[in-house]
Motif scaffolding. Structure first.
Motif, short mmCIF file in Angstrom:
data_model
loop_
_atom_site.label_atom_id
_atom_site.label_comp_id
_atom_site.label_asym_id
_atom_site.label_seq_id
_atom_site.Cartn_x
_atom_site.Cartn_y
_atom_site.Cartn_z
N LEU A 158 0.75 -1.22 0.01
CA LEU A 158 -0.08 0.04 0.00
C LEU A 158 0.89 1.19 -0.17
CD1 LEU A 158 -2.73 1.15 0.03
CD2 LEU A 158 -2.84 0.96 2.65
N PRO A 159 2.09 1.30 0.75
CA PRO A 159 2.92 2.62 0.63
C PRO A 159 3.19 2.84 -0.59
CG PRO A 159 3.33 1.35 2.50
CD PRO A 159 2.36 0.34 1.72
N ASP A 160 3.76 1.89 -1.45
CA ASP A 160 3.97 2.13 -2.92
C ASP A 160 2.77 2.57 -3.69
OD1 ASP A 160 6.55 1.38 -2.22
OD2 ASP A 160 6.38 -0.73 -2.72
N VAL A 161 1.81 1.92 -3.68
CA VAL A 161 0.56 2.37 -4.33
C VAL A 161 0.29 3.66 -4.15
CG1 VAL A 161 -1.75 1.92 -4.86
CG2 VAL A 161 -0.40 0.20 -4.54
N ILE A 162 0.15 4.23 -2.63
CA ILE A 162 -0.02 5.99 -2.44
C ILE A 162 0.79 6.41 -2.91
CG2 ILE A 162 -0.37 7.01 -0.44
CD1 ILE A 162 -1.62 5.01 1.11
N GLY A 163 2.18 6.21 -2.73
CA GLY A 163 3.19 7.02 -3.24
C GLY A 163 2.94 7.35 -4.89
N LYS A 164 2.65 6.26 -5.59
CA LYS A 164 2.50 6.59 -6.86
C LYS A 164 1.44 7.45 -7.38
CE LYS A 164 4.50 2.20 -9.06
NZ LYS A 164 5.11 1.86 -7.77
N PHE A 165 0.30 7.36 -6.38
CA PHE A 165 -1.00 8.25 -6.76
C PHE A 165 -0.40 9.63 -6.41
CE2 PHE A 165 -3.82 4.88 -7.24
CZ PHE A 165 -4.95 5.49 -7.47
N GLU A 166 0.44 9.87 -5.20
CA GLU A 166 0.78 11.20 -4.95
C GLU A 166 1.84 11.95 -5.75
OE1 GLU A 166 1.58 13.08 -0.37
OE2 GLU A 166 3.22 11.47 -1.22
N SER A 167 2.81 11.11 -6.37
CA SER A 167 3.68 11.55 -7.35
C SER A 167 3.24 11.61 -8.77
CB SER A 167 5.03 10.69 -7.16
OG SER A 167 4.66 9.28 -7.72
N SER A 168 1.84 11.09 -9.09
CA SER A 168 1.33 11.14 -10.44
C SER A 168 1.50 12.78 -10.99
CB SER A 168 -0.21 10.74 -10.26
OG SER A 168 -0.87 10.82 -11.58
N THR A 169 1.73 12.55 -12.24
CA THR A 169 1.83 13.91 -13.21
C THR A 169 0.38 14.72 -13.05
OG1 THR A 169 1.58 12.52 -15.11
CG2 THR A 169 3.72 13.03 -14.29
N LYS A 170 -0.76 13.91 -12.92
CA LYS A 170 -2.07 14.53 -13.27
C LYS A 170 -2.79 14.73 -11.78
CE LYS A 170 -2.78 12.62 -17.65
NZ LYS A 170 -3.50 12.03 -18.55
N THR A 171 -3.65 15.65 -11.62
CA THR A 171 -4.15 15.87 -10.49
C THR A 171 -5.14 15.02 -10.10
OG1 THR A 171 -3.80 18.35 -10.70
CG2 THR A 171 -5.53 17.69 -8.98
N ILE A 172 -5.30 14.33 -8.94
CA ILE A 172 -6.32 13.32 -8.54
C ILE A 172 -7.13 13.78 -7.35
CG2 ILE A 172 -6.41 10.91 -7.85
CD1 ILE A 172 -3.66 10.44 -8.77
N VAL A 173 -8.62 13.67 -7.68
CA VAL A 173 -9.41 13.69 -6.58
C VAL A 173 -9.98 12.61 -5.99
CG1 VAL A 173 -11.71 14.90 -6.40
CG2 VAL A 173 -10.15 16.24 -7.62
N ALA A 174 -9.95 12.56 -4.56
CA ALA A 174 -10.90 11.38 -3.98
C ALA A 174 -12.15 11.77 -3.59
CB ALA A 174 -10.14 10.91 -2.81
N ALA A 175 -13.19 11.02 -4.17
CA ALA A 175 -14.55 11.35 -3.43
C ALA A 175 -15.06 10.12 -2.59
CB ALA A 175 -15.58 11.25 -4.81
N ILE A 176 -15.50 10.63 -1.24
CA ILE A 176 -15.53 9.67 -0.52
C ILE A 176 -17.00 9.45 0.27
CG2 ILE A 176 -14.91 9.30 2.17
CD1 ILE A 176 -12.49 10.95 1.56
N HIS A 177 -17.48 8.56 0.42
CA HIS A 177 -18.70 8.20 0.94
C HIS A 177 -18.62 7.09 1.89
CE1 HIS A 177 -18.63 4.85 -1.94
NE2 HIS A 177 -19.97 4.51 -1.34
N GLY A 178 -19.78 6.87 2.80
CA GLY A 178 -19.44 5.62 3.85
C GLY A 178 -18.17 5.95 4.85
N THR A 179 -17.53 5.16 4.63
CA THR A 179 -16.25 5.19 5.62
C THR A 179 -14.98 5.18 4.87
OG1 THR A 179 -16.38 2.78 6.12
CG2 THR A 179 -17.50 4.40 7.57
N ALA A 180 -13.81 6.24 5.17
CA ALA A 180 -12.69 5.80 4.71
C ALA A 180 -11.73 5.67 6.00
CB ALA A 180 -12.09 7.32 3.86
N LEU A 181 -11.34 4.66 6.36
CA LEU A 181 -10.85 4.25 7.48
C LEU A 181 -9.28 3.57 7.19
CD1 LEU A 181 -13.61 2.61 9.20
CD2 LEU A 181 -12.99 4.86 9.35
N GLY A 182 -8.58 3.68 8.16
CA GLY A 182 -7.17 3.17 8.03
C GLY A 182 -6.54 3.23 6.54
N GLY A 183 -6.14 2.18 6.13
CA GLY A 183 -5.54 2.45 4.45
C GLY A 183 -6.41 3.15 3.52
N GLY A 184 -7.71 3.07 3.82
CA GLY A 184 -8.50 3.83 3.06
C GLY A 184 -8.48 5.21 3.03
#
Length: 697
Positions: free
Chosen positions: A77-103
């Motif tokens: 998971l740290p590597d996946v999140i690192g790739k999202f964070e370093s993406s060349t494109k802006t990323i928006v997360a849309a949250i419903h329900g619960t975003a817990l822990g790794g979520g």
């Protein structure tokens, strides 16, 4: 690409969708799918911004518990999140329900976050003896500052969407609607306003402001008071502090080191066991999961005292109307006043509104007549432990209650089958043993009688969840599971004092193990009259229970906290137990009368005698089928008696100590005392002979 994560483009927005029911947990398939979908989005030249959204009832609700204890498969998971964070494109997360822990950690790897107003976010890893291990301790403080990050991470508590916006965790909150539509609208807004890419790791304002904050020392001081024996919360503080003292990449490395220290702690094993055990106890062996349940829309409760009033609150809290019966008006008035005071205290603390106080009070209707129980679906009797009175009550209920109504007793020790014999419908009779204070304690020990119908068992287990309790189904015997073991520990604690220990020495050994209070302080909290009545009932039934100095205290009206004097004394308005020379003198007099020569007793002997007698009794309970799995005993003791969850429960703890060592000491104590309580359990002997543990059953 993984089928659980898909990519599509809508206009100028590339949409990454996770669909892994029921809670979109971060399984290997999801992690791989996220990585693949991100690559596709980055290579899509027509996608100017990316949106991360989840299908179903929730955003990613954390790790996949099916992978607990198994080797981690790449990508982590740290590597996946690192790739999202370093993406060349802006990323928006849309949250419903619960975003817990790794979520939540995944969402923090995105540039912007929008949430539905019903959403909740949190980092609950500390409750499993861990800390957020995918950057949560480094990214969250950059949004919230030190104090809020420490509060969320060391408690593991969730916050709602509005709070999350106030704290800076999410950028916008929308009232309802389809989460994908909300996410697309926000992504379009990001485009329309030319919002820059904004990785959380690059945010430094809060870090600079709180670099020399006193919040870290304050958090440690609070933990030393609140959770002095826990390992993970202190490591959480260390990890969050690293976010303010070290560059981001070094902070991430420090988080990983501290995470691995938590992984290697024995407390993690205990807390993970407790986590799974709580979920397993709802599945009753031998009871078909498709067993129908009876409707419970109106409840009757007999007794408006401490227990009855607390039980009534549980039902009113979830909107179930209650008829609360007492024999005298002054008793009902007194009970309702206590309930109102409890609710008003909750309102003062901001837990409920003043309007909710009135709504809940309106649901609790007093009565002096059993005839008002004619239309209730469930009656719970909550009077003191006297078999004659209970049988009389159930005989009356048999006459006034409608067919199909469930008749339950809150008895903590008495025979459910004998109570059921006073009715013509034993199939409808069950035990529902709440723990005091009933409006606070999470455990509900449901007791099946020999003739209790399956749909009644299923109903009370379902009802436990409905009123936010942890329900455990157990068999019928004196004391059931929890109190049967407690009585053995209590008798051994008294014997230790008879032989030379002091009450405070016994209690300290138990609190050092992790209990919130010791045997004698707990007796004072419950009331010495409770144990006294139970012993008197057993004496009436012909059991040979010798009188002790605790009986003399009860007879002197030293009943514990409620009279400010019991085994300890208590100052006005304080619950702190204070050793009392008068009790010391009474104990000394008892020893003299019994011809007991006082001796020095080691803390280790106290630990072994108090705990091993419980383990031996727990093994007998399993032999007899009163509990069907050792995890049921563990859950009962964690949620009913304050056994430290980080030790996993008494039977899990016994497996860690070693059953061979425990059996050897049980045999020694049996040889020395000849006491029945020390007769080795056949199950314990068999497990040791086979080299197995309680957890292997």
């Amino acid at each position: 690409m993984s089928q659980v994560v898909t990519y599509e483009r809508q206009g100028q927005v590339g949409v990454i969708s996770v669909n892994y029911p029921p809670v979109n947990a971060l399984s290997h398939a999801v992690r791989s799918g996220l990585q693949d979908a991100l690559k596709k989005g980055e290579s899509d030249n027509d996608a100017r911004v990316l949106l991360l959204v989840c299908e179903g009832r929730t955003f990613v609700a954390g790790a996949d518990i099916r992978e607990f204890g198994k080797p981690m498969q790449e990508p982590g998971l740290p590597d996946v999140i690192g790739k999202f964070e370093s993406s060349t494109k802006t990323i928006v997360a849309a949250i419903h329900g619960t975003a817990l822990g790794g979520g939540l950690e995944l969402a923090l790897g995105c540039d912007y976050r929008v949430a539905l107003n019903s959403a909740k976010v949190g980092l609950p890893e500390v409750k499993l003896g861990l800390l957020p291990g995918a950057g949560g301790t480094q990214r969250l403080p950059r949004l919230t500052g030190a104090a809020k990050a420490l509060e969320m991470i060391t408690t593991g508590d969730f916050v709602d969407a509005v709070q999350a916006r106030e704290y800076g965790i999410v950028d916008a909150v929308e009232n309802g609607g389809d989460v994908k539509a909300v996410g697309l609208a926000y992504a379009e807004k990001v485009l329309g306003e030319s919002k820059p890419k904004r990785p959380v790791r690059s945010l430094t304002d809060k870090v600079e402001a709180d670099k020399n904050s006193s919040a870290f020392d304050e958090a440690r001081a609070a933990l030393r008071k609140r959770s002095p024996n826990l390992f993970a919360p202190f490591k959480c503080v260390d990890a969050v502090e690293a976010a303010f003292k070290l560059p981001f990449d070094e902070g991430m490395q420090r988080e990983r080191e501290l995470f691995m220290a938590c992984m290697e702690s024995p407390q993690r094993g205990g807390l993970v066991h407790a986590f799974f055990a709580e979920r397993e106890v709802s599945k009753v062996p031998g009871l078909d999961k498709n067993t129908p349940v009876r409707d419970v829309n109106k409840v009757g409760i007999i007794g408006a005292g401490t227990m009855g009033g607390g039980i009534a609150m549980n039902f009113a809290n979830v909107g179930i109307p209650v008829r609360l019966l007492e024999v005298k008006q002054e008793a009902i008035d007194r009970g309702l006043a206590v309930i109102r005071r409890n609710y008003e205290n909750s309102a003062k603390k901001g837990r409920i509104t003043t309007a909710q106080v009135e709504e809940r009070m309106a649901l609790i209707q007093p009565t002096l007549s059993y005839d008002d129980f004619a239309d209730v679906d469930l009656v719970i009797e909550a009077v003191f432990e006297d078999m004659g009175i209970k049988k009389q009550i159930f005989g009356t209920l048999d006459k006034v209650c409608k067919p199909g109504a469930i008749l339950a007793s809150n008895t903590s020790t008495l025979d459910i089958d004998e109570i059921a014999e006073s009715t013509s419908r034993p199939q409808d009779v069950v035990g529902m043993h709440f723990f005091s204070p009933a409006n606070v304690m999470k455990l509900l020990e449901n007791v099946r009688g020999a003739k209790t119908a399956d749909d009644v068992k299923a109903t009370v287990m379902t009802l436990a969840k409905r009123i936010k309790k942890v329900g455990v189904m157990v068999g019928n015997c004196h004391g059931f599971v929890g109190n049967r073991m407690l009585h053995q520990r209590g008798a051994e604690a008294v014997s230790l004092v008879n032989e030379g220990a002091s009450p405070q020495q016994v209690d300290k050994v138990l609190t050092d193990l992790g209990y919130p209070m010791g045997q004698f302080a707990m007796s004072d909290l419950a009331g010495l009259d409770v144990g006294y009545r139970i012993r008197q009932e057993r004496r009436k039934a012909g059991e040979n229970i010798p009188e002790s100095w605790t009986d003399k205290l009860a007879e002197q009206n030293r009943l514990g906290q409620k009279t400010q004097a019991g085994i300890y004394r208590y100052e006005e308005g304080s619950r702190k137990p204070i050793p009392d020379p008068e009790v010391d003198a009474l104990i000394a007099q008892y020893r003299q009368e019994q011809g007991i020569e006082s001796r020095a007793i080691s803390d280790q002997e106290i630990l072994e005698r108090c705990m091993y007698v419980m383990i031996n009794e727990g093994a007998k309970i399993l032999e007899e089928g009163i509990a069907t799995r050792s995890l049921e005993i563990d859950v009962i003791w964690i949620y009913g008696y304050g056994f430290p969850a980080y030790r996993g429960g008494p039977m899990f703890w016994a497996d860690q100590v070693g059953l061979g060592e425990i059996l050897a000491r049980v045999k020694e104590f049996h040889k020395k005392t000849g006491g029945k309580q020390w007769e080795p359990s056949a199950l314990l002997e068999r497990l040791v002979a086979e080299g197995k543990k309680f957890g292997d059953l």
